[in-house]
Scaffold this motif. Sequence first.
Motif, PDB file in Angstrom:
ATOM      1  N   LYS A   1      27.434  -3.923   5.212  1.00 46.85           N
ATOM      2  CA  LYS A   1      26.701  -4.874   4.385  1.00 46.85           C
ATOM      3  C   LYS A   1      27.428  -5.110   3.064  1.00 46.85           C
ATOM      4  O   LYS A   1      27.373  -6.194   2.493  1.00 46.85           O
TER       5      LYS A   1
ATOM      6  N   ASN B   1      23.178   0.170  -3.079  1.00 50.84           N
ATOM      7  CA  ASN B   1      22.179   1.216  -3.266  1.00 50.84           C
ATOM      8  C   ASN B   1      21.595   1.643  -1.933  1.00 50.84           C
ATOM      9  O   ASN B   1      21.096   0.820  -1.174  1.00 50.84           O
ATOM     10  N   VAL B   2      21.695   2.947  -1.644  1.00 50.79           N
ATOM     11  CA  VAL B   2      21.050   3.473  -0.447  1.00 50.79           C
ATOM     12  C   VAL B   2      20.051   4.568  -0.814  1.00 50.79           C
ATOM     13  O   VAL B   2      19.478   5.203   0.061  1.00 50.79           O
ATOM     14  N   ALA B   3      19.855   4.763  -2.095  1.00 51.91           N
ATOM     15  CA  ALA B   3      19.033   5.889  -2.551  1.00 51.91           C
ATOM     16  C   ALA B   3      17.581   5.490  -2.763  1.00 51.91           C
ATOM     17  O   ALA B   3      17.275   4.328  -3.026  1.00 51.91           O
ATOM     18  N   GLY B   4      16.703   6.491  -2.669  1.00 52.34           N
ATOM     19  CA  GLY B   4      15.336   6.355  -3.162  1.00 52.34           C
ATOM     20  C   GLY B   4      15.348   6.809  -4.612  1.00 52.34           C
ATOM     21  O   GLY B   4      16.141   7.677  -4.979  1.00 52.34           O
ATOM     22  N   TRP B   5      14.505   6.241  -5.429  1.00 47.87           N
ATOM     23  CA  TRP B   5      14.563   6.500  -6.873  1.00 47.87           C
ATOM     24  C   TRP B   5      13.285   7.180  -7.360  1.00 47.87           C
ATOM     25  O   TRP B   5      12.182   6.744  -7.040  1.00 47.87           O
TER      26      TRP B   5
ATOM     27  N   LEU C   1      18.797  -0.049   3.837  1.00 44.58           N
ATOM     28  CA  LEU C   1      18.174   1.132   4.417  1.00 44.58           C
ATOM     29  C   LEU C   1      18.066   1.020   5.932  1.00 44.58           C
ATOM     30  O   LEU C   1      17.642   1.954   6.591  1.00 44.58           O
TER      31      LEU C   1
ATOM     32  N   VAL D   1      27.610  -7.781  -7.453  1.00 45.36           N
ATOM     33  CA  VAL D   1      26.615  -7.924  -6.394  1.00 45.36           C
ATOM     34  C   VAL D   1      25.927  -6.573  -6.251  1.00 45.36           C
ATOM     35  O   VAL D   1      26.586  -5.565  -5.993  1.00 45.36           O
ATOM     36  N   LEU D   2      24.615  -6.550  -6.464  1.00 45.50           N
ATOM     37  CA  LEU D   2      23.861  -5.310  -6.265  1.00 45.50           C
ATOM     38  C   LEU D   2      23.096  -5.454  -4.958  1.00 45.50           C
ATOM     39  O   LEU D   2      22.160  -6.237  -4.858  1.00 45.50           O
ATOM     40  N   SER D   3      23.549  -4.720  -3.963  1.00 44.44           N
ATOM     41  CA  SER D   3      22.948  -4.853  -2.642  1.00 44.44           C
ATOM     42  C   SER D   3      22.160  -3.593  -2.296  1.00 44.44           C
ATOM     43  O   SER D   3      22.331  -2.563  -2.948  1.00 44.44           O
ATOM     44  N   ASN D   4      21.306  -3.693  -1.334  1.00 40.43           N
ATOM     45  CA  ASN D   4      20.474  -2.565  -0.920  1.00 40.43           C
ATOM     46  C   ASN D   4      20.478  -2.460   0.593  1.00 40.43           C
ATOM     47  O   ASN D   4      20.400  -3.480   1.288  1.00 40.43           O
TER      48      ASN D   4
END
Lengths: 339, 367
Positions: free
Chosen positions: A151, A257-261, A283, A278-281
């Motif tokens: 991704k 980002n793949v983390a939970g916060w 899961l 680009v800030l992508s997520n």
Amino acid sequence: MKAALFYGPENVRVEDIPDPVAGPNQVKIKVAWCGICGSDLGIYYGMLSDVITQRPLPVGIGHEFSGTIVELGPGVDANKLAIGQNVAVSSNVYSLETPSTRMQGVSCDGGGLSEYVVVEQDAVYILPAHIPLDIGALIEPLTVSWHALEKAQFKAGDSVLVLGAGPIGILIVKVAKVFGASWIGVSGRGAKRCSLVREHGASVVYAVPEVTDDEIVAETFKATKGNGADVVVDCAGTQSTLDVALKAVRPGGTVMNVAGWKKFPEMNMNLCLAKEIVLSNSLGYGGAHPEVIEAVAQGKFDKLDALVTLRVPLTEFVEKGLRALTHEKDQHVKVLIHP
Amino acid sequence: MFVSRRYLNQSPARDKSRSRSLGEHDQVIGRAHSVVWGKTYRQSIYRCGICGTDLSIYYGTLSETFTSQHLPRGIGHEFSGTIIALGPKVDAIKYAVGQNVAIEPIIACRQSDCTACSSPTTRNICPRKNCFGLSSPSGGLSEYVVVDPELAHILPSNVPLEIGALMEPLAVSWRAIKKSQVKPGDSVLILGAGPIGIFALEVAKVFGASWVAISGRGTKRCDLARQRGASAVYNISLISDEDIIAETLKATGGRGVDVVVDCAGRQNTLDMSLKATRLGGTIMNAACWEESPAIDMNVMLAKEIVLKNSFGYAGDHPEVIEAVAQGRFVNLEGLVTLRVPLDDFVGKGLRALTHEKDKHMKVLIRI
């Protein structure tokens, strides 16, 4: 059968409940191994209550599992699936058409932390004979990591900074290597995790907190000819890792980002703007299971079993499994539960 | 020549002393990073627009991310004009005295080891970039300016000079919509009905979006948005953020929009963006921010939202000017609500945008 049921924060009990029954287009699986995820810890400590309470409590938990098909429900394609086959399961029943996300072992009936579980036939992926079932339980987090880098449009020759050397961080490193990364920097906490991630392909490891955030950024620039990393993957999810990510990524690069916060961070939006970050997520799996299983079958991922640092029976899931990851976090990577 | 210059906490003064002459190797711009150009030309400026960023510069609130500290500097970066002289090495086949041009004010370093400068579509994020009117001694609010010809985009004969001064903000919005990957049939929510938001509305429709809503402040801006074809207009003095979200979800069958474009840059607009975007959708930030907002990263993760950023333009001007020349934008001059001579830049121009902001869209300065 025995199953781990979530009744509420810090209230998980392994109890006897009736076996599930395979309905239309479903298969019943005898679970072999189920891994514990950071999000399972989140559920246990009451941090993911919004997602969980879509279903009436108690709910079964556990979504990183493998097992053997023991029953085919009506309508299941018997050319594709058969009793006795070893399988890995895609836990995410995710639809863009409906506003809610249903996820096995998070917000669906039944989770992998049980002796038997019933899943949709589309969610089942056959494991080639030479892939053992414990490795089969690693397919889910490996696919999460694979899809995250896909991704992020990670390509051969790219540089990546991975923030966090836990199970996902280490798997991201392994996938980045398979994808042909030219440089893999990793920040991690604890001697065991840092040495493990180096063994699994990191070009350089920054041990936090001895190495400061500013040093991580400076070293990343040095290693990438002053440009910054093509991709930064945040597996830790803190204010500090976000700040590092925005500084260390190259202009036009992707922070994935793949983390939970645990807490909402503040985001330097002007820095994001000036660098067109680009800030992508990610899961989900993006349909990558077959590709990932194929790559494992071809031996592209070595020493996956070395990431399993503890095996615990289902009855001791809370006392040994969850507690290990809470109190001895830096000693562990993946904890597998067997029913 | 008259030049409007920015002095910290003082009103801009007239400075007749600076008038650059052309040389074979002209040293240009950017006291921090001087770049030597082999070819330059000089143009006279016709119209220069005022941007929200100019207001921030005037009031000293613009983030240092975008400015240099070297004062005084020229201001004004949305300008068009006419070529009046060519430097010795300028390609005389491509450029001629008398041509009308729109200027692209971002000046990249163009060094061979700069990754951003290796592609014309990423020069805007060069770490060593300067910008006319933001971080260079020269700005568009002056009678004359010397530029590198690559930054001058020839206006086709059917595109008047006044429209030429709108190319810069139009290119900002164009790039934002393009990078959001808005495609035919998409739904878009634009937060903020200033010039960038209104232009984003226009561009989203040109790109084929089927539902484009916009939130804004003030009757005039909302009426303008309605006239320009917004599918829904939310006047934020009359409707709450929660209601805007509810209306957006209703209009999109409960899914949320494919793209939210944030042209306002505030905590509440970011919060709205997260709620209004569909699963897997895009939030496009085109705003400068006065404060760093808090962001709910768990919602971002659960919805797999992509938060993109679009800064200025790079390689966008040619297709924007082409689209304008082809008539894909109707009545752009209708967005110019005030024309003011250079002498009245502060007294009338800036003041209008400060105190009567809701009554104005684009203010152009006549040079």
